[in-house]
Motif scaffolding. Structure first.
Motif, PDB file in Angstrom:
ATOM      1  N   MET A   1      -6.742  41.040   7.060  1.00  0.00           N
ATOM      2  CA  MET A   1      -7.304  39.719   7.314  1.00  0.00           C
ATOM      3  C   MET A   1      -8.802  39.845   7.591  1.00  0.00           C
ATOM      4  O   MET A   1      -9.245  40.840   8.166  1.00  0.00           O
ATOM      5  N   ILE A   2      -9.530  38.822   7.173  1.00  0.00           N
ATOM      6  CA  ILE A   2     -10.964  38.792   7.450  1.00  0.00           C
ATOM      7  C   ILE A   2     -11.260  37.574   8.335  1.00  0.00           C
ATOM      8  O   ILE A   2     -10.724  36.483   8.091  1.00  0.00           O
ATOM      9  N   ILE A   3     -12.088  37.798   9.354  1.00  0.00           N
ATOM     10  CA  ILE A   3     -12.505  36.675  10.207  1.00  0.00           C
ATOM     11  C   ILE A   3     -13.977  36.383   9.892  1.00  0.00           C
ATOM     12  O   ILE A   3     -14.818  37.283   9.985  1.00  0.00           O
ATOM     13  N   VAL A   4     -14.247  35.165   9.482  1.00  0.00           N
ATOM     14  CA  VAL A   4     -15.631  34.778   9.193  1.00  0.00           C
ATOM     15  C   VAL A   4     -16.171  34.031  10.413  1.00  0.00           C
ATOM     16  O   VAL A   4     -15.584  33.032  10.847  1.00  0.00           O
ATOM     17  N   MET A   5     -17.279  34.559  10.958  1.00  0.00           N
ATOM     18  CA  MET A   5     -17.865  33.933  12.154  1.00  0.00           C
ATOM     19  C   MET A   5     -18.845  32.836  11.743  1.00  0.00           C
ATOM     20  O   MET A   5     -19.424  32.872  10.656  1.00  0.00           O
ATOM     21  N   LYS A   6     -19.023  31.858  12.636  1.00  0.00           N
ATOM     22  CA  LYS A   6     -19.975  30.774  12.344  1.00  0.00           C
ATOM     23  C   LYS A   6     -21.405  31.327  12.349  1.00  0.00           C
ATOM     24  O   LYS A   6     -21.701  32.266  13.101  1.00  0.00           O
ATOM     25  N   PRO A   7     -22.311  30.759  11.520  1.00  0.00           N
ATOM     26  CA  PRO A   7     -23.703  31.237  11.531  1.00  0.00           C
ATOM     27  C   PRO A   7     -24.288  31.119  12.943  1.00  0.00           C
ATOM     28  O   PRO A   7     -23.992  30.156  13.654  1.00  0.00           O
ATOM     29  N   GLY A   8     -25.044  32.138  13.319  1.00  0.00           N
ATOM     30  CA  GLY A   8     -25.721  32.072  14.614  1.00  0.00           C
ATOM     31  C   GLY A   8     -24.876  32.531  15.789  1.00  0.00           C
ATOM     32  O   GLY A   8     -25.314  32.430  16.939  1.00  0.00           O
ATOM     33  N   THR A   9     -23.656  33.016  15.545  1.00  0.00           N
ATOM     34  CA  THR A   9     -22.837  33.492  16.675  1.00  0.00           C
ATOM     35  C   THR A   9     -23.518  34.714  17.304  1.00  0.00           C
ATOM     36  O   THR A   9     -23.983  35.610  16.597  1.00  0.00           O
ATOM     37  N   SER A  10     -23.552  34.746  18.620  1.00  0.00           N
ATOM     38  CA  SER A  10     -24.259  35.831  19.304  1.00  0.00           C
ATOM     39  C   SER A  10     -23.471  37.141  19.178  1.00  0.00           C
ATOM     40  O   SER A  10     -22.235  37.124  19.101  1.00  0.00           O
ATOM     41  N   PRO A  11     -24.179  38.268  19.168  1.00  0.00           N
ATOM     42  CA  PRO A  11     -23.501  39.579  19.109  1.00  0.00           C
ATOM     43  C   PRO A  11     -22.487  39.746  20.238  1.00  0.00           C
ATOM     44  O   PRO A  11     -21.420  40.337  20.042  1.00  0.00           O
ATOM     45  N   THR A  12     -22.783  39.196  21.424  1.00  0.00           N
ATOM     46  CA  THR A  12     -21.841  39.324  22.549  1.00  0.00           C
ATOM     47  C   THR A  12     -20.527  38.623  22.233  1.00  0.00           C
ATOM     48  O   THR A  12     -19.440  39.150  22.497  1.00  0.00           O
ATOM     49  N   ALA A  13     -20.618  37.419  21.639  1.00  0.00           N
ATOM     50  CA  ALA A  13     -19.390  36.675  21.314  1.00  0.00           C
ATOM     51  C   ALA A  13     -18.585  37.427  20.256  1.00  0.00           C
ATOM     52  O   ALA A  13     -17.344  37.456  20.316  1.00  0.00           O
ATOM     53  N   ILE A  14     -19.282  38.048  19.312  1.00  0.00           N
ATOM     54  CA  ILE A  14     -18.576  38.813  18.262  1.00  0.00           C
ATOM     55  C   ILE A  14     -17.864  40.011  18.898  1.00  0.00           C
ATOM     56  O   ILE A  14     -16.685  40.275  18.617  1.00  0.00           O
ATOM     57  N   THR A  15     -18.549  40.701  19.778  1.00  0.00           N
ATOM     58  CA  THR A  15     -17.936  41.854  20.446  1.00  0.00           C
ATOM     59  C   THR A  15     -16.696  41.420  21.232  1.00  0.00           C
ATOM     60  O   THR A  15     -15.674  42.109  21.234  1.00  0.00           O
ATOM     61  N   GLU A  16     -16.778  40.264  21.883  1.00  0.00           N
ATOM     62  CA  GLU A  16     -15.622  39.769  22.670  1.00  0.00           C
ATOM     63  C   GLU A  16     -14.396  39.598  21.774  1.00  0.00           C
ATOM     64  O   GLU A  16     -13.283  39.970  22.141  1.00  0.00           O
ATOM     65  N   ILE A  17     -14.631  39.015  20.599  1.00  0.00           N
ATOM     66  CA  ILE A  17     -13.499  38.808  19.677  1.00  0.00           C
ATOM     67  C   ILE A  17     -12.958  40.160  19.205  1.00  0.00           C
ATOM     68  O   ILE A  17     -11.751  40.385  19.163  1.00  0.00           O
ATOM     69  N   GLU A  18     -13.870  41.062  18.885  1.00  0.00           N
ATOM     70  CA  GLU A  18     -13.432  42.400  18.431  1.00  0.00           C
ATOM     71  C   GLU A  18     -12.597  43.080  19.517  1.00  0.00           C
ATOM     72  O   GLU A  18     -11.599  43.735  19.219  1.00  0.00           O
ATOM     73  N   GLU A  19     -12.994  42.906  20.753  1.00  0.00           N
ATOM     74  CA  GLU A  19     -12.258  43.546  21.848  1.00  0.00           C
ATOM     75  C   GLU A  19     -10.856  42.953  22.001  1.00  0.00           C
ATOM     76  O   GLU A  19      -9.900  43.655  22.291  1.00  0.00           O
TER      77      GLU A  19
END
Ligand code: PEP
Ligand code: MN
Length: 336
Positions: A1-19
């Motif tokens: 599965m691929i998760i596409v993040m919204k433009p402008g999402t902060s690196p911290t928010a991306i890391t949270e999802i990855e965690e």
């Protein structure tokens, strides 16, 4: 599965999802584009609550990479599967022909038809004992009596038998009388019934729903297989389109698609697909030419007076001619 993040999402928010994902035992691969970041998820997706991920405000969308059906999926079972119905093998090396009346009408009728379709080369006798008719006033089938006639016809001719089941009551009865169960088009997404035949010990022919996509059809097969019954064949029997010249529209493209997506055998039913006797033979040949593993053909001793589906039923001579004419096509397809 691929998760596409919204433009402008902060690196911290991306890391949270990855965690959140790695905490469930899956791994992630991040790729950052000029505008969008996407996270590739690897591992067992059943451990994830995909709806919960989708509802996160930073997530644009999720894109599945593998299909939700697994047991029927060719990706996890590369070789075409085959199974035996009494003495008949359904699979990649043979062309199995199932023939017989739409409905079992009497013992004499069924035995007469059985002898004739056998002489022409069919190995499986079809006959409905539970008929899902459009009108409740049409002939509904002989039920248990019809099943008993199928058993007698099999004993007399050695043919294997197949009968449609429309309820768990019908499944319980049929398993003692026939060699293969059929799920009709109208019940393709009757999930409780699919689970019932999944628990039965007999092979199952799963017809395509009147308006079902190939994906929905394979998921229906998955319902049967996930209960432990892996002996499933799919039957293309025409779908609803805007065209009215034929009863349904035979989707032969589906045969080609299925041959890429699943290892399950594919049967084509040109009788229900067209509703017109004259179109059965040419489409049967076309089905063999495009890779079908078998055919289901309605044959009646007296089509004009048949209790159901007379207009699409072949008489004995027509069926014999079809079986003879099919031989070169079967030879070219490399089957027996
Ligand atoms: C049948 O095979 O008798 C039948 C009713 O077919 P379908 O479910 O494809 O309409
Ligand atoms: Mn019929």
């Amino acid at each position: 599965m691929i998760i596409v993040m919204k433009p402008g999402t902060s690196p911290t928010a991306i890391t949270e999802i990855e965690e959140k994902i790695t905490a469930k035992g899956l791994s992630v691969h991040r790729s950052e584009g000029a505008v969008l970041t996407i996270i590739g998820v690897v591992g067992d997706k059943s451990r994830l609550d995909i709806d919960a991920i989708l509802s996160l405000p930073q997530v644009e969308k999720t894109v599945p990479i593998t299909e939700s059906y697994k047991l029927s999926n060719q990706k996890f079972h590369v070789n075409p599967s085959e199974f035996t119905v009494k003495n008949t093998v359904i699979g990649p090396n043979t062309l199995s022909v199932m023939a017989g009346p739409c409905a079992v009408e009497s013992e004499e009728q069924l035995i007469l038809i059985a002898k004739n379709v056998k002489a022409a080369g069919a190995t499986i006798l079809r006959g409905g004992a539970f008929k899902p008719r459009t009108s409740p006033y049409s002939f509904q089938g002989l039920e248990k009596e019809g099943l008993a006639y199928l058993k007698t016809a099999s004993a007399e001719t050695g043919l294997a038998t197949i009968c449609e089941v429309t309820s768990s009551y019908a499944v319980d009865l049929a398993v003692d009388y026939v060699d293969m169960l059929q799920i009709g088009a109208r019940n393709m997404q009757n999930f409780e019934l699919l689970k019932e035949v999944g628990k039965a010990k007999l092979p199952v022919l799963l017809k395509r729903g009147l308006a079902a996509t190939i994906d929905e059809w394979l998921n229906a097969a998955e319902y049967i297989m996930s209960e432990g019954n892996l002996n499933v064949a799919l039957c293309e029997r025409g779908i609803r389109t805007y065209e009215t010249a034929t009863r349904n529209t035979l989707d032969l493209g589906a045969v080609c698609v299925l041959k890429e997506k699943t290892h399950l055998p594919v049967i084509v039913d040109p009788s229900h697909a067209t509703g017109v006797r004259g179109y059965v033979a040419p489409l049967a040949k076309a089905a063999v030419a495009c890779g079908a593993d078998g055919l289901m053909i309605e044959v009646h001793n007296d089509p004009v007076n048949a209790l159901s589906d007379g207009p699409q039923s072949l008489d004995f001579a027509q069926f014999e001619t079809l079986m003879t004419d099919l031989k070169p096509y079967v030879g070219l397809s490399g089957r027996k």
